[in-house]
Design an enzyme around this catalytic site. Structure first.
Site, short mmCIF file in Angstrom:
data_model
loop_
_atom_site.label_atom_id
_atom_site.label_comp_id
_atom_site.label_asym_id
_atom_site.label_seq_id
_atom_site.Cartn_x
_atom_site.Cartn_y
_atom_site.Cartn_z
N ASP A 27 0.81 -1.21 0.00
CA ASP A 27 0.00 0.00 0.00
C ASP A 27 0.85 1.27 0.00
O ASP A 27 2.09 1.23 -0.03
CB ASP A 27 -0.94 -0.05 1.21
CG ASP A 27 -2.31 0.50 0.91
OD1 ASP A 27 -2.42 1.38 0.05
OD2 ASP A 27 -3.28 0.07 1.57
N TRP A 61 -3.03 3.28 -5.84
CA TRP A 61 -4.22 3.99 -6.28
C TRP A 61 -4.04 4.78 -7.58
O TRP A 61 -4.66 5.82 -7.78
CB TRP A 61 -4.72 4.94 -5.17
CG TRP A 61 -4.49 4.45 -3.78
CD1 TRP A 61 -4.85 3.23 -3.28
CD2 TRP A 61 -3.83 5.14 -2.71
NE1 TRP A 61 -4.47 3.12 -1.97
CE2 TRP A 61 -3.85 4.28 -1.59
CE3 TRP A 61 -3.25 6.40 -2.59
CZ2 TRP A 61 -3.29 4.65 -0.37
CZ3 TRP A 61 -2.69 6.77 -1.37
CH2 TRP A 61 -2.72 5.90 -0.28
N ASP A 119 -10.07 3.65 -3.99
CA ASP A 119 -10.79 2.44 -3.59
C ASP A 119 -12.19 2.36 -4.21
O ASP A 119 -12.91 3.35 -4.34
CB ASP A 119 -10.96 2.42 -2.06
CG ASP A 119 -9.65 2.12 -1.36
OD1 ASP A 119 -8.59 2.14 -2.03
OD2 ASP A 119 -9.68 1.85 -0.15
C1 GAL Z 1 -6.26 1.16 1.07
C2 GAL Z 1 -6.37 0.11 -0.02
C3 GAL Z 1 -7.47 -0.84 0.36
C4 GAL Z 1 -7.18 -1.47 1.70
C5 GAL Z 1 -6.96 -0.39 2.73
C6 GAL Z 1 -6.51 -0.96 4.07
O1 GAL Z 1 -5.23 2.03 0.78
O2 GAL Z 1 -6.62 0.74 -1.24
O3 GAL Z 1 -7.63 -1.82 -0.65
O4 GAL Z 1 -6.06 -2.29 1.57
O5 GAL Z 1 -5.98 0.53 2.32
O6 GAL Z 1 -6.26 0.01 5.00
#
Ligand code: GAL
Length: 517
Positions: free
Chosen positions: A235, A279, A300
């Site tokens: 991430d 992202w 997301d």
């Molecule tokens: C976001 C990600 C999600 C999930 C989330 C967890 O950045 O896009 O898919 O993993 O973090 O905190």
């Protein structure tokens, strides 16, 4: 009920040439000189040069003799040939031109096709534990999801303690994962499945658990060697200050790509599947193929039609970027979640699959409805996603209710096609709130041959739908619904069809008569 029909006399297409004149206008070749400076009457190019000699740059003012030119040309060719000979061994590896795959070792086949699996985030957010993970893993098997290709069971954010151990390692949360991660991956492996874990390229994860920045080698070893995971989702939260990092997005993700690659070289085990999750920032479709196997292209997803069309719209402009060993990740599936209707869930799944996104289930499998499972298990759609022969996915050939190439997050492109091992795939998406008839000329798709007819298979009703000649109409596509078709060449089209070209632009008989004027 969708009605499909081959349609012999479609409307003639009104054409414009690139200058916007209807029906092409007269031929303009060779160029008529309109855009170059006209010579004065009676002057040759040479006359003009001598007249303006003083104004020409020094090297231009004297012309090389033909003899000098010939010697110069020969010497240049010799130098190029010598250079090619010297560099030949570097350009070729095992008889093929070498491809720069960066940190991705393709030899074990990991990540060649979009990965399929399950992930805890969309259904559980932080409310995860080993029971939940294993329950869904077992259901993947008992519900037949494993049999149709779902393979990785992914643990997302919130699985660890907030602090690393005194030795510096990430520690599995003692309440949520009391049996430890090795036990978890052993159980997942014993089901014939693979296991996925999550971390972050910054100081912390997005839910503020420890991230891997500065600990890439240590964490790679922990995840793969000690805990036994096969996939890492990585991430983009808690990014260190520039003064610490002194590199951008690419550098930040390269650190873990290198750690995973070095580890695999050291252990001889295949690299972990590396799923980048930043992202779409800094256009990962341009660079992430050298670091990992997939890259998130957007923010997301959520379980609403607006989110589906938004992500679809954004991805419609970069659909070319997916191919073997590197895929646009349109985010995890919301099939079975929120208030998506049956048709919306089908459209979502079809688009993700045919655009070659990873297919990652994100719903509670316990209690999943018959419709949810029917969608997730559509083998004919999955076969396109997992095509072993054709790497790229479908791309739009017409935007439909919008002018082509327009950005529109509520009404993305509607007419798509692509190649597959077994024929040409079409996806028609009704983005309207009412039923629609959808029509296309076959040769609008670059993958269709003019002068041939095609058998039409519907990948949702699993039926054959006759033979399409020139064009095809689907009657009554439901609101937010989808039609997925596989067209196979069925021989020459019938003799004597009129017009002689389905796409009449610049269509001409051998005597020079155009049919579009
Ligand atoms: C976001 C990600 C999600 C999930 C989330 C967890 O950045 O896009 O898919 O993993 O973090 O905190």
């Amino acid at each position: 009920m969708v009605r499909l029909s081959g349609d012999l006399d479609g409307p003639r297409v009104a054409v414009e040439d690139s200058l916007g004149r209807p029906n092409g206008g007269p031929a303009r070749y060779p160029p008529n000189g309109e855009y170059s400076q006209p010579l004065l009457a009676g002057e040759s190019d040479l006359d003009v040069r001598s007249k303006y000699q003083d104004l020409l740059p020094e090297h231009e003012s004297s012309r090389a003799s033909p003899g000098k030119l010939a010697i110069g040309f020969t010497v240049t060719m010799l130098v190029i040939a010598l250079g090619m000979w010297v560099y030949q061994p570097k350009l070729h590896r095992r008889g093929q031109l070498a491809v720069d795959t960066g940190y991705v070792d393709q030899s074990a086949g990991v990540g060649r096709l979009p990965f399929m699996g399950y992930n805890t985030w969309n259904a559980y957010w932080c409310n995860i534990n080993e029971t939940v993970v294993l329950e869904n893993a077992r259901l993947m098997k008992s519900l037949g999801l494993k049999d149709v290709g779902y393979e990785y069971v992914g643990v997302d954010d919130c699985y660890s303690e907030k602090q690393r151990s005194s030795a510096g390692d990430i520690v599995a949360n003692k309440e949520r994962f009391p049996s430890g991660m090795k036990k978890l991956t052993d159980e997942i492996h014993s089901l014939g499945l693979k296991a996925g874990i999550y971390s972050d390229s910054g100081w912390f994860t997005c839910q503020l658990y420890p991230g891997s920045y500065g600990n890439e080698e240590r964490d790679a070893k922990l995840f793969q060697e000690e805990w036994g995971f096969d996939l890492l989702k990585y991430d983009n939260c808690a990014i260190p200050f520039d003064s610490v990092m002194k590199e951008g997005m690419v550098g930040k993700f390269t650190r873990m790509a290198k750690a995973l690659s070095d580890l695999s070289k050291k252990t001889g085990k295949p690299q972990m599947l590396f799923s980048l999750c930043q992202w779409g920032r800094e256009e990962p479709w341009l660079w992430a193929r050298r670091l990992g196997h997939s890259w998130r292209t957007t923010d997301d997803i959520n379980a609403s039609w607006g989110s589906i069309t938004d992500l679809l719209n954004r991805n419609s402009f970069i659909s070319w970027a997916s191919d073997f060993f590197g895929h646009n990740d349109m985010d995890m599936l919301e099939v079975g979640n929120g208030d998506l209707s049956y048709d919306e869930a089908k459209s979502h799944f079809t688009a993700w699959a045919l655009m070659k996104s990873p297919l990652v289930i994100g719903t509670h499998l316990q209690g999943a409805s018959k419709e949810t499972l029917e969608i997730l298990k559509n083998k004919e759609i999955i076969a396109i996603n997992q095509d072993p022969v054709v790497g790229p996915g479908i791309t739009p050939f017409r935007w439909g209710i919008n002018p082509d190439w327009t950005y529109n997050w509520t009404h993305p492109a509607q007419y798509w096609s692509g190649r597959s091992e077994n024929g040409t795939v079409f996806m028609l998406l009704n983005t309207l709130n009412e039923p629609a008839h959808m029509f296309f000329s076959l040769t609008e798709s670059p993958w269709i041959r003019a002068g041939r007819q095609y058998s039409v298979r519907d990948l949702w009703t699993h039926t054959e739908n006759g033979t399409a000649v020139r064009n095809f109409t689907v009657h009554g596509v439901p609101p937010h619904g989808v039609v997925a078709l596989l067209l196979k060449d069925a021989g020459d089209e019938p003799e004597g069809l009129d017009p002689p070209c389905a796409r009449p632009e610049w269509c001409m008989n051998e005597n020079g008569t155009r049919i579009d004027q």
